[in-house]
Design a protein around this motif. Sequence first.
Motif, PDB file in Angstrom:
ATOM      1  N   SER A  50       0.769  -1.269   0.000  1.00 13.03           N
ATOM      2  CA  SER A  50       0.000   0.000   0.000  1.00 13.03           C
ATOM      3  C   SER A  50       0.794   1.312   0.000  1.00 13.03           C
ATOM      4  O   SER A  50       0.769   2.061   0.973  1.00 13.03           O
ATOM      5  CB  SER A  50      -0.996  -0.001   1.157  1.00 13.03           C
ATOM      6  OG  SER A  50      -0.436  -0.468   2.352  1.00 13.03           O
ATOM      7  N   VAL A  52       1.050   4.885  -2.191  1.00 15.10           N
ATOM      8  CA  VAL A  52       0.387   5.701  -3.211  1.00 15.10           C
ATOM      9  C   VAL A  52       1.428   6.674  -3.760  1.00 15.10           C
ATOM     10  O   VAL A  52       1.895   7.556  -3.041  1.00 15.10           O
ATOM     11  CB  VAL A  52      -0.838   6.445  -2.628  1.00 15.10           C
ATOM     12  CG1 VAL A  52      -1.402   7.439  -3.628  1.00 15.10           C
ATOM     13  CG2 VAL A  52      -1.908   5.442  -2.213  1.00 15.10           C
ATOM     14  N   PHE A  72      -3.863  10.118  -8.093  1.00 17.88           N
ATOM     15  CA  PHE A  72      -2.863  10.618  -7.142  1.00 17.88           C
ATOM     16  C   PHE A  72      -3.237  12.011  -6.658  1.00 17.88           C
ATOM     17  O   PHE A  72      -3.122  12.329  -5.468  1.00 17.88           O
ATOM     18  CB  PHE A  72      -1.461  10.617  -7.770  1.00 17.88           C
ATOM     19  CG  PHE A  72      -0.401  11.025  -6.790  1.00 17.88           C
ATOM     20  CD1 PHE A  72       0.030  10.141  -5.809  1.00 17.88           C
ATOM     21  CD2 PHE A  72       0.140  12.299  -6.814  1.00 17.88           C
ATOM     22  CE1 PHE A  72       0.984  10.517  -4.877  1.00 17.88           C
ATOM     23  CE2 PHE A  72       1.100  12.687  -5.885  1.00 17.88           C
ATOM     24  CZ  PHE A  72       1.520  11.791  -4.915  1.00 17.88           C
ATOM     25  N   PHE A  75      -6.137  11.788  -4.276  1.00 15.62           N
ATOM     26  CA  PHE A  75      -5.704  11.211  -2.999  1.00 15.62           C
ATOM     27  C   PHE A  75      -4.942  12.259  -2.174  1.00 15.62           C
ATOM     28  O   PHE A  75      -5.154  12.396  -0.965  1.00 15.62           O
ATOM     29  CB  PHE A  75      -4.850   9.962  -3.242  1.00 15.62           C
ATOM     30  CG  PHE A  75      -4.674   9.135  -2.002  1.00 15.62           C
ATOM     31  CD1 PHE A  75      -5.615   8.185  -1.653  1.00 15.62           C
ATOM     32  CD2 PHE A  75      -3.583   9.323  -1.162  1.00 15.62           C
ATOM     33  CE1 PHE A  75      -5.476   7.433  -0.482  1.00 15.62           C
ATOM     34  CE2 PHE A  75      -3.433   8.585   0.000  1.00 15.62           C
ATOM     35  CZ  PHE A  75      -4.384   7.637   0.331  1.00 15.62           C
ATOM     36  N   ASN A 320      -3.041  -0.985  -7.962  1.00 15.46           N
ATOM     37  CA  ASN A 320      -3.320   0.423  -7.662  1.00 15.46           C
ATOM     38  C   ASN A 320      -4.535   0.619  -6.770  1.00 15.46           C
ATOM     39  O   ASN A 320      -5.171   1.667  -6.815  1.00 15.46           O
ATOM     40  CB  ASN A 320      -3.532   1.192  -8.973  1.00 15.46           C
ATOM     41  CG  ASN A 320      -2.291   1.198  -9.837  1.00 15.46           C
ATOM     42  OD1 ASN A 320      -1.213   1.572  -9.383  1.00 15.46           O
ATOM     43  ND2 ASN A 320      -2.427   0.753 -11.070  1.00 15.46           N
ATOM     44  N   SER A 323      -4.275   3.681  -4.685  1.00 14.35           N
ATOM     45  CA  SER A 323      -4.141   4.902  -5.475  1.00 14.35           C
ATOM     46  C   SER A 323      -5.446   5.261  -6.181  1.00 14.35           C
ATOM     47  O   SER A 323      -5.712   6.428  -6.428  1.00 14.35           O
ATOM     48  CB  SER A 323      -3.056   4.737  -6.543  1.00 14.35           C
ATOM     49  OG  SER A 323      -1.905   4.160  -6.002  1.00 14.35           O
TER      50      SER A 323
END
Length: 344
Positions: A50, A52, A72, A75, A320, A323
């Motif tokens: 995990s 990102v 991204f 996030f 992902n 992400s």
Amino acid sequence: LELTTLAIIGNGIAGRSLLFNLTRENNKFQKILLFSAPAFLKPCSFYTTSIVAPRGVTSGHSDLGDLIVEGFSDFSEHVKKDKPSGIFPISQFTGATTKIDQFKTRYPGGKFSRLLEGLPHSLKNEIYLAQEDAFMIDPEIYLPWLSHQAEKALQITYVESLVTEVRNGGKVYLRTNNNEEFEVDQLVFAAGAYGRFYKSLFPGEKIESSKPVQGSYLRFSKMRLGEKSFSLTLNGANLIYRAHSQEVLIGSTTDDFIHELPHLNELRRIFSELKALVAFEVPVFESGEILVGHREKARKREPYILRKGNLLAVGGLYKNGFSLSLKMTKILSRQYLLNAQSNQ
Ligand SMILES: Cc1cc2nc3c(=O)[nH]c(=O)nc-3n(C[C@H](O)[C@H](O)[C@H](O)COP(=O)(O)OP(=O)(O)OC[C@H]3O[C@@H](n4cnc5c(N)ncnc54)[C@H](O)[C@@H]3O)c2cc1C
């Protein structure tokens, strides 16, 4: 306005990100049933490394690339605005000793270096290395945080049973392995690698080729590599240091199996390769605990959102999941789950 019931199958990062998105929008659901079956189907979201990070991806080259860039950015915004627990800003160092030209095209901002800038660590030799701002996630903290936020705003009932049958006829009918039956207005599958039984519910969708792919990695505890967490990727192999829990993760393999036995030789190869490149102390292979997760790889590695009447699915998150879940479930909820006025 008619209030309705929603069922979600999946209590991993995808299911919980969906719940979180529903708290932010004007959702129409009076009641949410959340199904999961950890005793039968292990959630990948707790067996993962995990991170990102943009990983050198820029927009304008592919649909997946564009999504990763947007994911991204969403996030990062989430971290800034919502201040979630279990997310740690870190530097992601990525380097290569082979196929350097190709690597330089992806990471034009890198340079030859031995030093991991900002950290008390270095590599044995100078190699081409890029540094990016990224996030390290501890799922044991972040996933409960997401649920807690959702529970404050939504009425959620958790059902820990295996859903074995779904029928769609105006309403959606679900049946579990212990013969309980449920009737809801809409259903979202956020079922990770375990989506196989619903393929037939979305005829004509290109999900036939989607498949589970195993990933294994090592976890070393009581590690003291300093105050700062970091992630180092060399020739595709990862070493992640979680300062808050003093753990080091090393991995991960990619293997077309869904059972629990790891690809040990491949894991040893990754471990040895990393150990040979770093100048700091890494414990012996045998002192690591081996962990295994199962992720869903879809066509062209692209995540998908499917809809057939009152049935929806989000999946194919593959490597992902952390992400892209926030982004994908935002798209899904805005398109299909919100009130008419906030749908615009
Ligand atoms: C080794 C490894 C490293 C990784 N590294 C990264 C990384 O650095 N960055 C990143 O972004 N991603 C990474 N990933 C990928 C990421 O972990 C996954 O994409 C993500 O966890 C998938 O989340 P999910 O919610 O879709 O599925 P899961 O977490 O697997 O959740 C699925 C849920 O559905 C439930 N379920 C399914 N079917 C049923 C049913 N019929 N009835 C009841 N319940 C059901 C399960 O019980 C479970 O709760 C990695 C994965 C692995 C294995």
